[in-house]
Design a protein around this motif. Structure first.
Motif, short mmCIF file in Angstrom:
data_model
loop_
_atom_site.label_atom_id
_atom_site.label_comp_id
_atom_site.label_asym_id
_atom_site.label_seq_id
_atom_site.Cartn_x
_atom_site.Cartn_y
_atom_site.Cartn_z
N GLY A 94 0.79 -1.22 0.00
CA GLY A 94 0.00 0.00 0.00
C GLY A 94 0.82 1.26 0.00
O GLY A 94 2.07 1.25 -0.06
N SER A 118 1.86 4.94 1.66
CA SER A 118 2.01 5.54 2.99
C SER A 118 1.10 6.76 3.11
O SER A 118 0.65 7.33 2.12
CB SER A 118 3.47 5.94 3.24
OG SER A 118 3.83 7.03 2.39
N VAL A 119 0.84 7.14 4.35
CA VAL A 119 0.00 8.32 4.60
C VAL A 119 0.65 9.57 4.01
O VAL A 119 -0.03 10.42 3.43
CB VAL A 119 -0.23 8.47 6.12
CG1 VAL A 119 -0.99 9.76 6.41
CG2 VAL A 119 -0.98 7.27 6.68
N LEU A 173 0.19 9.58 0.25
CA LEU A 173 -1.20 9.90 -0.10
C LEU A 173 -1.46 11.40 0.04
O LEU A 173 -2.14 12.01 -0.79
CB LEU A 173 -2.16 9.11 0.79
CG LEU A 173 -3.65 9.33 0.51
CD1 LEU A 173 -4.00 8.93 -0.92
CD2 LEU A 173 -4.51 8.56 1.51
N ALA A 212 -7.45 9.05 -2.69
CA ALA A 212 -7.46 7.59 -2.55
C ALA A 212 -8.39 6.95 -3.58
O ALA A 212 -8.09 5.88 -4.12
CB ALA A 212 -7.88 7.21 -1.13
N VAL A 257 -10.33 3.58 3.47
CA VAL A 257 -8.94 3.97 3.69
C VAL A 257 -8.85 4.87 4.92
O VAL A 257 -9.61 5.82 5.08
CB VAL A 257 -8.37 4.69 2.45
CG1 VAL A 257 -7.01 5.30 2.75
CG2 VAL A 257 -8.26 3.72 1.28
N GLY A 258 -7.91 4.57 5.79
CA GLY A 258 -7.75 5.32 7.03
C GLY A 258 -8.43 4.69 8.22
O GLY A 258 -8.16 5.07 9.36
N THR A 285 -3.96 0.32 10.40
CA THR A 285 -4.58 1.31 9.53
C THR A 285 -4.64 0.78 8.10
O THR A 285 -3.65 0.26 7.57
CB THR A 285 -3.78 2.62 9.56
OG1 THR A 285 -3.72 3.10 10.91
CG2 THR A 285 -4.45 3.68 8.69
N SER A 326 -4.55 1.23 4.29
CA SER A 326 -3.93 2.22 3.41
C SER A 326 -4.38 2.02 1.98
O SER A 326 -4.76 0.92 1.57
CB SER A 326 -2.40 2.10 3.48
OG SER A 326 -1.97 0.80 3.12
#
Length: 886
Positions: free
Chosen positions: A317, A319-320, A323, A338, A395-396, A404, A406
């Motif tokens: 996935g 990463s925050v 994103l 997303a 997502v989140g 979490t 992702s």
């Protein structure tokens, strides 16, 4: 009249009921419950057994609409077997409800079709597993709110106490507890005698009954109940089930409810109301604009990842941080970013490259996609969105292990998503053309069609989807009755708690369809209608005209067509039709821009691809909208020179595609950057810099910003560096120079705009919501095999040698080799049909009904009724043979 409905030929089991069905009815059963055909059962007895397993019944119950489920719940609290009149009374009540009476035959037909109910109208039987799941118990109260019957509640009471209750209720004493309980149940079920008994009750006692009548039926009492409770306990209107616990018997509750099993029945699905109406051409134009924006957004996303996108997390996935960067680059919120990332992934345009340092990048399919017409490109995105089970809306959030979720990572699949998307769009297609739905009415309709529910999954544990209602506080008075906590049900029998997943999926569908251009201003567009294969729109000439976009339009209930599962060929045809409808609505690409003196260029609309690609290299996008503004900078011009263009090429390009003269500042900028471009050369030593002007190299060495590059002079015109060529190029450019990379042969390397691509990748496969629905060919073959297997297992046989060929139905016949050969040879002469046991080369045993044609060379050639074809069997693999009875 069918066998199920003919009392003279009433089936004694579900298997017998299935034998009375025709092929069309069996096909409907297997189509509605595809898990029954995986694998194909050997006969109808095995099919009936499989249809009664807990997992299959739970799955079938979870796919019933609210009214049909209410009918099943009513049968679970009715007598076994029940009559149609009893079921109608439980659903419609003593006063009757015309809507319930009209809808109940269809609901009962659905339960019969799905093999959840069998028997004629005078002997309706709910499948035992379904009754166990839906019937009330102290641990799992019924969704109807009803408790146990008088006989069930009084099972642990002493005979003396039962006789006391009977006498206090005004009934004559009996010789045994069974007849006493029957008399008591008859009293509670008799409207007149029950009314007379309640007329004698204190008002406080009636209030206690009113609190329990709609459930939960259990309450708590003290060791010394209050007088209002004692009056009810003495007459059996409340019965003790455990120390300190009492229950309202089912017969009493039904009489207080006027015969209704449910407080509210919903025989008719709620209508999807229209919140606003727009002209169809406005809807199509708005949707087309959104579709063009969707294409531009996906292109911008993948163009931003041309040279290799963000790194793949170790767990998979995005990463925050990456994103967030993507959201900033696309100028959208993170949840929307997303969605676009997941959409490109579902369409097969984006994937990981699979390298050791794994990163995301565009796939080769992206280049092919760019060459297609805009309508076809949109259709590919929309089709991928419809079928995808990956749900960017989660997502989140946190998974079951508190990790979490992702974007592009694991755990995003929700198998119900495609079905919900198709259903939402089908409901939109059922509205008048140009009408946007009221969101709450749409969600109410979806909840009716697939209500959130709790079904016990075994082991005494509630379903993972169970929700609890808050426990009711006990009354302060001594001996008061307190409501018991009911797992999973609110007072009206519906699942309480937070919003269910299907409702969330529906809300996401409405938002995503608008972003994608399937809808415009909330209404389904013409190309969106074609995408799902919906019928032609109906016009609402009789509907009142709205006075404003926010005015409510009453839309009478019309059953929207159920979404039919399209085959891949049908889906491709529908997508092509949607693309043809959308194509004329998209703006025509332009072949020119407007150059301005402030080093900007204005594109008054979408540009042709070669022009857009070249301009994207030569200039930076400054603003978007109806018109796109590009800005020329030294860095953007150098980027074009790095791509192999010369200054003359750039001047010719701008002159050919500008409707205005090339401004002098822009010409000077190009010439100035081109004059300096390539003056420095960078290669690999680790790396080096060479320049014919040693003064420039002296300037670089004297610059403090070059300290991190590890430069040292090798010759008057050559510097060596510890960093790699790419880092050296970036460092010198950050210092204000314009170096060019060169190959090992000393030639200038051309950094083409063609970007990094992953190896060929296939789009992610949707995670199915259970077994796939079988097609007509598979259904026909499966039904033929089941019929033939059932014939083999149930055909009556003659005894062989004074003993049965098979002791029990379904067992393989056992005969000696001589008897087997003699019986088969005789069958050839008389053209008889026989029953054989056969073991194949893998050791699998089966039974078959065959008509022998010839026996020779150790083989028997026969017409196999089980396989419906002529086959040859080795005699040594036949375990036995039996003649069929006449």
């Amino acid at each position: 009249m069918s066998t199920e409905e003919n009392p003279a030929a009433a089936p004694r089991s579900l298997a017998e009921a299935l034998r009375g069905r025709d092929d069309v009815s069996l096909a409907a059963l297997l189509r509605s419950r595809p898990d029954l055909i995986t694998p194909v059962p050997t006969d109808l007895t095995q099919l009936a057994t499989r249809a009664g397993t807990r997992a299959s019944v739970v799955r079938a119950l979870e796919r019933l609409d609210r009214f049909t489920l209410q009918a099943a719940q009513a049968l679970a609290v009715a007598s076994d077997p029940a009559t149609y009149g009893e079921l109608l009374g439980l659903m419609a009540g003593d006063d009757g409800d015309p809507a319930v009476s009209a809808a109940l035959p269809h609901a009962l037909g659905t339960l019969r079709e799905q093999a959840l109910v069998w028997g004629g109208e005078d002997r309706l039987r709910l499948v035992r597993t379904a009754r166990e799941l839906l019937a009330p118990s102290p641990q799992h109260p019924s969704p109807t709110g009803l408790g146990p019957t008088v006989r069930e509640a009084a099972a642990g009471m002493s005979p003396g106490r039962i006789q006391e209750i009977v006498a206090t209720a005004g009934l004559p004493s009996t010789h045994d507890s069974v007849s006493a309980l029957e008399a008591l149940a008859g009293l509670f079920s008799d409207p007149e005698r029950m009314s007379a008994l309640l007329d004698q009750a204190p008002s406080e006692s009636v209030e206690v009954l009113e609190r329990l009548v709609w459930g939960p039926p259990y309450g708590q009492v003290t060791a010394d109940p209050a007088p209002r409770l004692r009056w009810l306990l003495d007459r059996g209107l409340l019965l003790p089930t455990a120390p300190g616990t009492v229950v309202l018997p089912r017969e009493v509750a039904l009489r207080l409810r006027a015969g209704r099993a449910h407080r509210t029945t919903e025989p008719v699905p709620p209508a999807v109301e229209a919140a606003a109406a727009h002209a169809p051409r406005i809807v199509d134009a708005t949707a087309a604009g959104q579709a063009y924006t969707a294409l531009a957004t996906v292109e911008e996303l993948l163009k931003d990842w041309h040279e290799g996108g963000p790194a793949v997390l170790r767990a998979g996935g995005l990463s925050v941080r990456d994103l967030k960067r993507t959201a900033v680059a696309l100028d959208v919120p993170e949840p929307v970013a997303a969605f676009w990332v997941e959409l490109a992934y579902a369409a097969g345009l984006l994937a990981s490259d699979g390298e050791a340092d794994e990163r995301y990048a565009a796939t080769p399919a992206y280049d092919e996609w760019l060459e297609r017409p805009a309508g076809e490109r949109w259709a590919r995105l929309a089709t991928a969105w419809l079928a995808a089970t990956r749900t960017p809306g989660v997502v989140g959030e946190r998974d079951a292990k508190d990790r979490t979720l992702s974007a592009l990572g694991p755990g995003l699949d929700r198998s119900a998503a495609p079905e919900v998307r198709h259903r939402v769009l089908a409901l939109l297609a059922g509205l008048p053309e140009g009408a946007a739905p009221d969101g709450e009415s749409l969600l109410a309709r979806l909840r009716w069609e697939r209500p959130p529910r709790v079904v016990r999954t075994g082991g005494g544990a509630p379903s993972p989807y169970a929700r609890r209602t808050p426990a009711q506080p006990a009354e302060g008075a001594r001996g008061a009755v307190a409501r018991a906590e009911t797992p999973g049900y609110a007072e009206d029998g519906r699942a309480g708690g937070e919003d269910d997943l299907r409702s969330r999926l529906a809300r996401w569908t409405l938002a995503e369809a608008e972003m994608l251009g399937v809808t415009g201003r909330g209404a389904l567009s013409s190309h969106g209608r074609a995408l799902i294969g919906a019928p032609a729109p109906r016009h609402a000439e009789a509907e009142p005209e709205p006075t404003g976009p926010g005015d409510k339009l009453p839309v009478h209930h019309r059953q929207a067509p159920a979404p039919r599962v399209l085959s891949p060929a049908e889906q491709a045809t529908a997508a092509a039709g949607a693309a043809r409808l959308l194509e004329p609505l998209l703006p025509e690409p332009l072949d020119h821009v407007l150059l301005q003196a402030d080093l900007t260029a204005v594109a008054p609309g979408p540009l042709e691809r070669p022009l857009a690609d070249m301009l994207g290299v030569l200039a930076d996008v400054e603003s978007k909208g109806g018109a796109t503004v590009y800005r020329f900078t030294p860095g953007s011009v150098r980027r074009a020179l790095d791509a192999g263009r010369s200054a003359a090429d750039l001047h010719a390009f701008l002159a050919a595609h500008s409707r205005t003269p090339v401004p002098q500042p822009l010409a000077y900028l190009i010439d100035d950057v081109a004059r300096r471009h390539g003056h420095l050369r960078v290669g690999a030593a680790s790396s080096y810099v060479r320049c014919d002007d040693d003064a420039v190299l002296n300037e670089i060495l004297a610059d403090k910003r070059a300290a991190g590059l590890g430069l040292r002079r090798l010759a008057p015109t050559v510097l060596a560096a510890r960093t790699d060529p790419a880092a050296l190029l970036e460092g010198l450019r950050a210092m204000g120079f314009a170096p060019a990379a060169e190959s090992a042969e000393g030639d200038v390397l051309i950094a083409r705009a063609d970007a990094y691509r992953t190896p060929p990748r296939t789009p992610p496969a949707p995670v199915p919501d259970g077994p796939p629905v079988p097609d007509d060919t598979l259904l026909a073959a499966a039904i033929r095999a089941v019929r033939a297997g059932d014939l083999a297992s149930t055909a009556p046989r003659k005894p062989v040698g004074g003993e049965a060929g098979g002791a029990e139905p379904g067992e393989l016949p056992r005969t000696s080799a001589a008897d087997t050969l003699a019986t088969l040879q005789a069958a050839v002469l008389t053209n008889d049909t026989v029953w054989i046991g056969y073991v194949n080369a893998e050791g699998a045993a089966s039974q078959r009904v065959i008509a022998p044609i010839r026996v020779e060379g150790g083989f028997v050639t026969a017409y196999d009724h089980t396989a419906d074809e002529v086959r040859t069997y080795p005699l040594h693999r036949i375990t036995g043979v039996a003649e069929l009875a006449d």
